[in-house]
Design a protein around this motif. Structure first.
Motif, short mmCIF file in Angstrom:
data_model
loop_
_atom_site.label_atom_id
_atom_site.label_comp_id
_atom_site.label_asym_id
_atom_site.label_seq_id
_atom_site.Cartn_x
_atom_site.Cartn_y
_atom_site.Cartn_z
N VAL A 79 6.36 21.62 36.25
CA VAL A 79 7.40 22.62 35.98
C VAL A 79 7.77 23.36 37.26
N MET A 80 6.76 23.72 38.06
CA MET A 80 7.00 24.42 39.33
C MET A 80 7.87 23.56 40.26
N VAL A 81 7.49 22.29 40.40
CA VAL A 81 8.23 21.39 41.29
C VAL A 81 9.65 21.18 40.79
N LEU A 82 9.79 21.05 39.46
CA LEU A 82 11.12 20.81 38.89
C LEU A 82 12.04 22.01 39.11
N THR A 83 11.55 23.22 38.85
CA THR A 83 12.41 24.40 38.96
C THR A 83 12.78 24.70 40.41
N ILE A 84 11.77 24.81 41.27
CA ILE A 84 12.04 25.13 42.67
C ILE A 84 12.70 23.95 43.38
N GLY A 85 12.20 22.73 43.10
CA GLY A 85 12.80 21.54 43.71
C GLY A 85 14.22 21.32 43.25
N GLY A 86 14.50 21.63 41.97
CA GLY A 86 15.85 21.48 41.46
C GLY A 86 16.84 22.40 42.15
N ILE A 87 16.38 23.62 42.45
CA ILE A 87 17.24 24.54 43.22
C ILE A 87 17.48 23.98 44.62
N TYR A 88 16.42 23.44 45.23
CA TYR A 88 16.53 22.95 46.61
C TYR A 88 17.53 21.80 46.72
N VAL A 89 17.46 20.85 45.80
CA VAL A 89 18.34 19.68 45.89
C VAL A 89 19.72 19.95 45.31
N GLY A 146 11.74 32.06 51.14
CA GLY A 146 10.38 32.54 50.91
C GLY A 146 9.32 31.46 50.90
N ILE A 147 9.73 30.18 50.89
CA ILE A 147 8.74 29.10 50.72
C ILE A 147 7.82 28.98 51.93
N LEU A 148 8.37 28.75 53.11
CA LEU A 148 7.52 28.56 54.30
C LEU A 148 6.75 29.83 54.67
N ILE A 196 20.73 34.42 45.80
CA ILE A 196 19.36 34.33 45.29
C ILE A 196 18.74 33.00 45.69
N GLY A 197 19.54 31.93 45.63
CA GLY A 197 19.04 30.61 46.00
C GLY A 197 18.56 30.55 47.44
N ARG A 198 19.35 31.10 48.35
CA ARG A 198 18.95 31.11 49.78
C ARG A 198 17.68 31.93 49.99
N LEU A 199 17.58 33.06 49.30
CA LEU A 199 16.39 33.90 49.45
C LEU A 199 15.16 33.21 48.88
N MET A 205 9.65 33.87 65.41
CA MET A 205 10.22 32.54 65.09
C MET A 205 10.96 32.63 63.77
N PRO A 206 12.19 33.14 63.79
CA PRO A 206 12.95 33.31 62.53
C PRO A 206 13.14 32.02 61.75
N GLN A 207 13.05 30.86 62.40
CA GLN A 207 13.26 29.60 61.70
C GLN A 207 12.20 29.34 60.64
N ILE A 208 11.06 30.00 60.73
CA ILE A 208 10.06 29.87 59.66
C ILE A 208 10.69 30.26 58.33
N ALA A 209 11.51 31.30 58.35
CA ALA A 209 12.17 31.74 57.12
C ALA A 209 13.50 31.03 56.89
N LEU A 210 14.20 30.67 57.96
CA LEU A 210 15.57 30.19 57.82
C LEU A 210 15.71 28.67 57.78
N LEU A 211 14.65 27.93 58.12
CA LEU A 211 14.78 26.47 58.21
C LEU A 211 15.23 25.86 56.89
N ILE A 212 14.53 26.16 55.82
CA ILE A 212 14.85 25.52 54.52
C ILE A 212 16.22 25.98 54.00
N PRO A 213 16.54 27.28 53.95
CA PRO A 213 17.87 27.65 53.44
C PRO A 213 19.01 27.13 54.31
N ASN A 214 18.83 27.10 55.65
CA ASN A 214 19.88 26.58 56.51
C ASN A 214 20.05 25.07 56.35
N THR A 215 18.94 24.38 56.13
CA THR A 215 19.01 22.92 55.90
C THR A 215 19.68 22.62 54.57
N MET A 216 19.34 23.43 53.58
CA MET A 216 19.86 23.19 52.23
C MET A 216 21.32 23.57 52.08
#
Length: 435
Positions: free
Chosen positions: A231-241, A181-183, A174-177, A422-433
């Motif tokens: 709250v938005m930044v904390l929840t989504i940002g907390g998952i990211y970090v 979805g962000i970009l 779920i976290g990767r998905l 350009m699949p990296q639009i979807a995969l850049l953030i989850p692959n980086t994280m």
């Protein structure tokens, strides 16, 4: 005894027959899977399947994400925080030609990050934005089209219920998905705003400029929207970090919004009770869909229909991307007659093995599937978001709303093509994280 494939095809016919006669999709899947398994393996096996899958489907802690994020969105709406998001967007972009429609898209994108629901996003922002656009003389088509299209972002921008269901059906993270979805969500938001600008450029009378808010007013609007944005930044940002999991993020986000609503005295007990009741209804519906899918999927597996379909597509000579185009076209046709969640739970068990056998990234395909399902939300004759917006703007003909969403549908097609190329639009953030 009939061949498993024949029973499988009859099961699919029963599924669609039940849905045509307005049987809820969860019970249509449950009945088709149960009777299909009964025909193939006997009543004892079919009964055991319902018992074991009903428990295991809802016993997973990952499903807690659904009621918590739905509660977060409902409390934010009941407390009027969603109005603050729209007001902030309006203050910053409303003075441009077409600015109110762009503000509606921005407001939808922001509210999507706390609701996870396309319908809730369209209703919440529509109630605030449509009267303002009508007052300033916006064309009905552009006004309703921008809200209906902007509302679809609720199915893509995390926390998306579509991604939660996809993750459960395909056993993906779920976290990767959510991160994937962000970009794409931001890309569609920009394309929608560009569409508003082009419509206003072509016919300025459709989209008059709003009042120019001074910088002090803009900063004040940001301050009013600040708590919910935090709250938005904390929840989504907390998952990211990696500070917490999506399940923990959903609970933290819901608790914070409730505390904010109570501290600001913007939430009555009646409003709180209504928000909780709406959350229970939505969660019960989603849980039943998960149970139905978990009964139907083993039946499909026994019939070998997904495997046969995969072999047929691979043997067609279309190649990976040709096969992907066929799958997308099937989704487009399904979207004309079915709602998004129904499409997802019925189709994924069949097409997912095909997609993975072709070598496509399952996270990337999840984004593709959700975007195509989003397109179905604004295409005739069903177009769920169109009917939702029509319910808010009751004086606007349904045909006008459908005409209004057409430019935004073209923008979604462009966004889909870009993500395929350009699949990296979807995969850049989850692959980086996640590495």
């Amino acid at each position: 005894m009939m061949e498993p494939t024949t029973v499988g095809l009859l099961g699919i016919l029963l599924l669609f027959f039940l849905m045509i006669f307005r049987t809820p999709v969860a019970f249509a899947m449950l009945l088709s899977g149960f009777f299909g398994m009964w025909a193939l393996e006997g009543l004892r096996t079919a009964g055991a399947l319902i018992l074991t899958e009903s428990y295991s489907a809802v016993a997973s802690e990952t499903l807690i994400v659904v009621p918590m994020f739905v509660l977060l969105g409902n409390i934010a709406s009941a407390a009027g925080f969603s109005r603050g998001l729209y007001d902030a967007a309006f203050a910053w972009v409303g003075h441009f030609r077409g600015g109110l429609a762009s503000a509606s898209v921005l407001g939808c994108a922001a509210f999507s990050a706390v609701s996870g629901s396309s319908v809730a996003t369209a209703v919440t922002i529509g109630k605030v934005a449509l009267p303002e656009m009508k007052r300033l003389g916006y064309a009905d088509g552009l006004a309703t089209g921008s809200v209906a299209a902007g509302g679809t972002l609720g199915f893509l921008i995390p926390p998306s219920t579509g991604f939660v269901l996809y993750a459960i059906l395909t056993e993906q993270s779920i976290g990767r998905l959510f991160m994937a979805g962000i970009l794409p969500g931001l890309l569609l938001m920009v394309l929608f705003m560009a569409t508003v600008w082009l419509v206003a450029l072509r016919d300025p009378a459709q989209a008059p400029a709003g009042p120019n808010v001074p910088i002090s007013g803009r900063l004040r609007s940001l301050g009013q929207a600040g708590p919910l944005l935090a709250v938005m930044v904390l929840t989504i940002g907390g998952i990211y970090v990696g500070a917490f999991t999506p399940v923990e993020a959903s609970g933290i986000g819901a608790a914070l919004v409730i505390l904010l609503a109570l501290a600001s005295r913007r939430l009555s007990w009646a409003g709180f009770a209504d928000a909780v009741m709406d959350t229970l209804k939505t969660s019960a519906m989603l849980y039943m869909i998960v149970i139905g899918a978990n009964v139907l999927n083993p039946f499909f597996a026994v019939t070998q229909i997904p495997a046969l379909l995969g072999e047929g597509l691979q043997g067609s000579g279309l190649g990976p991307y040709g096969t992907l185009v066929v799958i997308i076209l099937v989704y487009v046709v399904m979207g004309m007659f079915m709602d998004g969640l129904s499409m997802l739970v019925i189709s994924i068990p069949i097409v997912f093995p095909v997609v993975t056998s072709l070598g496509f990234d399952p996270i990337w395909f999840g984004v593709i599937a959700v975007i195509v399902i989003e397109m179905g939300m604004i295409t005739p004759p069903v177009g769920l978001n169109v009917f939702v917006v029509r319910g808010v703007a009751q004086d606007v003909p349904l045909t006008t709303v459908f005409r209004g969403v057409m430019p935004f549908l073209l923008a979604m097609i462009l966004g889909l093509v870009l993500i395929i190329l350009m699949p990296q639009i979807a995969l850049l953030i989850p692959n980086t994280m996640f590495g």
